[in-house]
Design an enzyme around this catalytic site. Sequence first.
Site, PDB file in Angstrom:
ATOM      1  N   SER A 262       0.856  -1.187   0.000  1.00  0.00           N
ATOM      2  CA  SER A 262       0.000   0.000   0.000  1.00  0.00           C
ATOM      3  C   SER A 262       0.889   1.233   0.000  1.00  0.00           C
ATOM      4  O   SER A 262       2.094   1.146   0.180  1.00  0.00           O
ATOM      5  CB  SER A 262      -0.886   0.002   1.242  1.00  0.00           C
ATOM      6  OG  SER A 262      -0.091   0.298   2.376  1.00  0.00           O
ATOM      7  N   LYS A 263       0.264   2.371  -0.140  1.00  0.00           N
ATOM      8  CA  LYS A 263       1.015   3.628  -0.222  1.00  0.00           C
ATOM      9  C   LYS A 263       1.710   3.972   1.100  1.00  0.00           C
ATOM     10  O   LYS A 263       2.510   4.880   1.160  1.00  0.00           O
ATOM     11  CB  LYS A 263       0.062   4.771  -0.559  1.00  0.00           C
ATOM     12  CG  LYS A 263      -0.380   4.771  -2.000  1.00  0.00           C
ATOM     13  CD  LYS A 263      -1.088   6.098  -2.263  1.00  0.00           C
ATOM     14  CE  LYS A 263      -1.801   6.196  -3.550  1.00  0.00           C
ATOM     15  NZ  LYS A 263      -1.315   5.682  -4.740  1.00  0.00           N
ATOM     16  N   ARG A 264       1.370   3.244   2.155  1.00  0.00           N
ATOM     17  CA  ARG A 264       1.905   3.544   3.479  1.00  0.00           C
ATOM     18  C   ARG A 264       3.439   3.485   3.489  1.00  0.00           C
ATOM     19  O   ARG A 264       4.092   4.310   4.099  1.00  0.00           O
ATOM     20  CB  ARG A 264       1.337   2.540   4.476  1.00  0.00           C
ATOM     21  CG  ARG A 264       1.385   2.937   5.906  1.00  0.00           C
ATOM     22  CD  ARG A 264       0.250   2.275   6.676  1.00  0.00           C
ATOM     23  NE  ARG A 264       0.064   0.886   6.236  1.00  0.00           N
ATOM     24  CZ  ARG A 264       0.502  -0.165   6.916  1.00  0.00           C
ATOM     25  NH1 ARG A 264       1.162  -0.007   8.029  1.00  0.00           N
ATOM     26  NH2 ARG A 264       0.264  -1.389   6.460  1.00  0.00           N
ATOM     27  N   TYR A 265       4.013   2.516   2.797  1.00  0.00           N
ATOM     28  CA  TYR A 265       5.470   2.365   2.820  1.00  0.00           C
ATOM     29  C   TYR A 265       6.157   2.993   1.607  1.00  0.00           C
ATOM     30  O   TYR A 265       7.166   3.655   1.740  1.00  0.00           O
ATOM     31  CB  TYR A 265       5.854   0.885   2.858  1.00  0.00           C
ATOM     32  CG  TYR A 265       5.677   0.265   4.213  1.00  0.00           C
ATOM     33  CD1 TYR A 265       6.684   0.348   5.173  1.00  0.00           C
ATOM     34  CD2 TYR A 265       4.504  -0.386   4.543  1.00  0.00           C
ATOM     35  CE1 TYR A 265       6.521  -0.226   6.420  1.00  0.00           C
ATOM     36  CE2 TYR A 265       4.326  -0.957   5.789  1.00  0.00           C
ATOM     37  CZ  TYR A 265       5.339  -0.873   6.728  1.00  0.00           C
ATOM     38  OH  TYR A 265       5.174  -1.437   7.955  1.00  0.00           O
ATOM     39  N   THR A 268       3.187   3.476  -5.082  1.00  0.00           N
ATOM     40  CA  THR A 268       2.681   2.271  -5.729  1.00  0.00           C
ATOM     41  C   THR A 268       2.542   2.435  -7.238  1.00  0.00           C
ATOM     42  O   THR A 268       2.383   1.453  -7.948  1.00  0.00           O
ATOM     43  CB  THR A 268       1.315   1.855  -5.146  1.00  0.00           C
ATOM     44  OG1 THR A 268       0.475   2.995  -5.173  1.00  0.00           O
ATOM     45  CG2 THR A 268       1.450   1.338  -3.741  1.00  0.00           C
TER      46      THR A 268
END
Length: 481
Positions: A262-265, A268
């Site tokens: 996901s975009k959290r890390y 994308t």
Amino acid sequence: MVAKKIKPVRVRIAPSPTGYLHIGTARTALFNYLFAKQNNGSFILRIEDTDLERSEKRFEEDIINSLQWLGLDWDEGPVAGKKTYKGKFKPYRQTERLDTYEKYINKLLEDHAAYYCFCTKEELENQRQAALAEGRAPKYSGKCRSLSAEEVKQNMAINQGHVIRFKVPEVTVSFKDLIRGEISFDATLIGDIVIAKDPRVPLYNFAVVVDDSEMEISHVIRGEDHIANTPKQILIQRALGLDQPEYAHLPLILDPDRSKMSKRYSATSINEYKEQGFLPEAMVNFMALLGWHPQGDKETFTIEELAKEFDLTRIQKAGAVFNIAKLKWVNGQYIKKLQPEQLMLRLGLPETKENLRVGAIVKDRLETLQDFAALTDFLFKLPEYEAGLLVWQTNTKEKTKENLESARKILSNIEEADYNKKYLDEVLMPTAIAQGKGDYLWPLRVAVSGQKASPGPFEIIEALGKEKTLERIQIAIDKLI
Ligand code: GLU
């Protein structure tokens, strides 16, 4: 005995233009592309844009541009033989194929393999709640399965909202996945699925079956998130009397905490990586290793090498963890291999003498193209610094000044054409050794860089050229007065 005819390899990437090209989709595209290349097959791009509410033209453009940027060209389009779309083959678009879907849906309706369903949202929700209350897995009750032609007509006449459902037979569906082996599903748990809102408004599971058959797709290579769709697609194929392609479901790409990426890390979408200064050949190389392992320890591959080495059977079943440090390392390897002229081209900078010199000295240290600015700013503009920074350890200001004056003198006697690291090293090193390397080279390096940490003084001097170097050393000497 009649020998079984071997079908030509035809594969596809079938993105929905509901978002920018995701790295997972790009990797799926790459694996399909490599598989096509190594089997002399065809790689097809099919834009699955039947969801009109969520599909957007800008996403389609991004998908097309990003695939092109990665070098994943597709081999055909609906206009036979001609590259008519911005110099490329026009991609297939599902919204341009509605007549085809309509034909197949009508066939299912005629064969009573599909039926109109008029259940309202509330009714469906009530059925769902009832199932949950009784501890059953919710599935469509089948209420509209046996409506007569007359009842259907009447409901249509009063404009009762409808969808088209496929009669999912109560069987076990098994298929051999080329990566995951034998997979079985109990279709009795599925219930009759909606395959279209109307004969001209098909949904994914139906349109995909029609297209894979019409486009003679031999292998469906796609993300593992589609495994649960496969039995539904196989049952629709069977009802239509179509051939079943081979299936290969790729492992998901995971974040470092092993959750779905996901975009959290990390970013994308492919365009974000492009903007962050990653090279397409590095992205391709890195993505190939997300779930696939070559036989040896080699870690850098061109796309042509990948097409030779790639092997569907060496794809792992477990999720592939996305490691940004590895991507940066791979990218750095590719930047290192660029000639200074090529680097300037990638950076969008003019090939001036100064830029080329600078490019040559920093390229080994770049992880992304974006690092270039940060690493080279000091070469274009001398940063502010304190006089104290010029003095090495316990040395004195006076001695430091003398050393800088000596270096300036030697450098002013060197021809501009000889301002290269090797020659500077030969000429200045004997004096540096005689005066003490730290005492001599530290102030020289600070004078030309204005920084506490930087590349070595001779590299910087080579990049700066004679005039700027002498100017900077003079500024340093003036600071020490
Ligand atoms: N449109 C589907 C997606 O974007 C395609 C899945 C498939 O390859 O069948 O996920």
